[in-house]
Write a protein that holds these residues in place. Structure first.
Motif, PDB file in Angstrom:
ATOM      1  N   GLY A 131      -6.015   2.031  14.168  1.00 16.11           N
ATOM      2  CA  GLY A 131      -6.841   0.982  14.750  1.00 16.11           C
ATOM      3  C   GLY A 131      -6.559  -0.356  14.085  1.00 16.11           C
ATOM      4  N   GLU A 132      -6.592  -1.399  14.901  1.00 17.05           N
ATOM      5  CA  GLU A 132      -6.276  -2.743  14.418  1.00 17.05           C
ATOM      6  C   GLU A 132      -7.211  -3.187  13.296  1.00 17.05           C
ATOM      7  OE1 GLU A 132      -6.496  -7.285  16.185  1.00 17.05           O
ATOM      8  OE2 GLU A 132      -6.345  -5.615  17.584  1.00 17.05           O
ATOM      9  N   GLY A 133      -8.504  -2.992  13.495  1.00 19.09           N
ATOM     10  CA  GLY A 133      -9.485  -3.432  12.495  1.00 19.09           C
ATOM     11  C   GLY A 133      -9.333  -2.707  11.175  1.00 19.09           C
ATOM     12  N   SER A 134      -9.141  -1.411  11.223  1.00 18.06           N
ATOM     13  CA  SER A 134      -8.991  -0.621   9.994  1.00 18.06           C
ATOM     14  C   SER A 134      -7.754  -1.034   9.218  1.00 18.06           C
ATOM     15  CB  SER A 134      -8.905   0.870  10.317  1.00 18.06           C
ATOM     16  OG  SER A 134     -10.110   1.324  10.857  1.00 18.06           O
ATOM     17  N   LEU A 135      -6.647  -1.231   9.926  1.00 17.42           N
ATOM     18  CA  LEU A 135      -5.422  -1.635   9.244  1.00 17.42           C
ATOM     19  C   LEU A 135      -5.573  -3.038   8.652  1.00 17.42           C
ATOM     20  CD1 LEU A 135      -2.546  -0.922   8.392  1.00 17.42           C
ATOM     21  CD2 LEU A 135      -1.761  -1.949  10.540  1.00 17.42           C
ATOM     22  N   GLN A 136      -6.171  -3.945   9.412  1.00 14.99           N
ATOM     23  CA  GLN A 136      -6.349  -5.308   8.909  1.00 14.99           C
ATOM     24  C   GLN A 136      -7.221  -5.315   7.658  1.00 14.99           C
ATOM     25  OE1 GLN A 136      -4.707  -8.156  10.444  1.00 14.99           O
ATOM     26  NE2 GLN A 136      -5.143  -8.674   8.324  1.00 14.99           N
ATOM     27  N   ARG A 137      -8.260  -4.483   7.631  1.00 11.30           N
ATOM     28  CA  ARG A 137      -9.113  -4.392   6.431  1.00 11.30           C
ATOM     29  C   ARG A 137      -8.319  -3.912   5.222  1.00 11.30           C
ATOM     30  NH1 ARG A 137     -12.742  -3.019  10.350  1.00 11.30           N
ATOM     31  NH2 ARG A 137     -12.448  -0.775  10.165  1.00 11.30           N
ATOM     32  N   GLN A 138      -7.442  -2.931   5.421  1.00 13.35           N
ATOM     33  CA  GLN A 138      -6.630  -2.427   4.309  1.00 13.35           C
ATOM     34  C   GLN A 138      -5.638  -3.487   3.818  1.00 13.35           C
ATOM     35  OE1 GLN A 138      -6.958   0.296   2.418  1.00 13.35           O
ATOM     36  NE2 GLN A 138      -8.816   0.580   3.633  1.00 13.35           N
TER      37      GLN A 138
END
Length: 191
Positions: A131-138
């Motif tokens: 997911g875009e949001g999860s990857l961006q958070r990492q």
């Protein structure tokens, strides 16, 4: 990246997991032969690297009717909301996630949008999985935007390796323990 022993180890592990002894390679080849001619022109039209045609093989083995425990469906394993946001009808009457052509168009648009965010096809593959949001958070948390250096959950940390190894096993079956009568059929679709 070549020459990094940690990356080489992960790649060897992925190749072993996707070799003939572990997978039903014949079925994967047959499904690829059937669906790559549908998928490849769509990816090309939207400017998506051809290697992304292996995503449905990794996601579902290109088997119809697959629904994940979280509700993702179709060869591309779209969640209902993502599918709707890319123009697919998903309701009690119709589920266009199971239409290979329409879901491939939606996937190509989604992949293209992810590239606009991450500017890296490797990160696009990871974002497709987690997911875009999860990857961006990492990425923000770790201050790192190189997939091979990010510390990700197990599935996403293996995802790119799985895609690469699936490509190897499908394109070079003899090298990984299987003989295909006509492997040229699996090469890029030529209209």
């Amino acid at each position: 990246p070549l020459g990094d022993e940690k990356i080489n180890y992960k790649m060897r592990r992925a190749l072993k997991a996707n070799s003939f002894r572990q997978l039903q390679t014949l079925k994967l080849h047959q499904r690829a032969e059937k669906w790559f001619p549908v998928i490849e022109p769509v990816l090309k039209k939207y400017g998506i690297p051809e290697d992304f045609k292996y995503v449905p093989l990794v996601e579902t083995g290109m088997a119809h009717g697959k629904v994940s425990p979280k509700g993702a469906a179709g060869l591309w394993q779209f969640m209902p909301q993502t599918a709707r946001s890319y123009g697919l009808k998903v309701n009690s009457q119709v589920d266009e996630r199971t239409n290979v052509y329409l879901s491939t168009v939606a996937a190509a648009k989604y992949l293209r949008d992810l590239y606009k965010v991450f500017n890296s096809w490797t990160l696009v593959a990871a974002a497709y999985n987690v997911g875009e949001g999860s990857l961006q958070r990492q990425i923000n948390k770790q201050g790192e935007d190189n997939y091979f250096r990010l510390k990700l959950n197990r599935e996403t940390g293996r995802y790119v390796y799985s895609l690469i190894s699936m490509k190897e096993v499908i394109e070079k079956p003899e090298k990984y323990g299987y003989k295909i009568n006509n492997p040229r059929k699996l090469m890029a679709y030529q209209p």
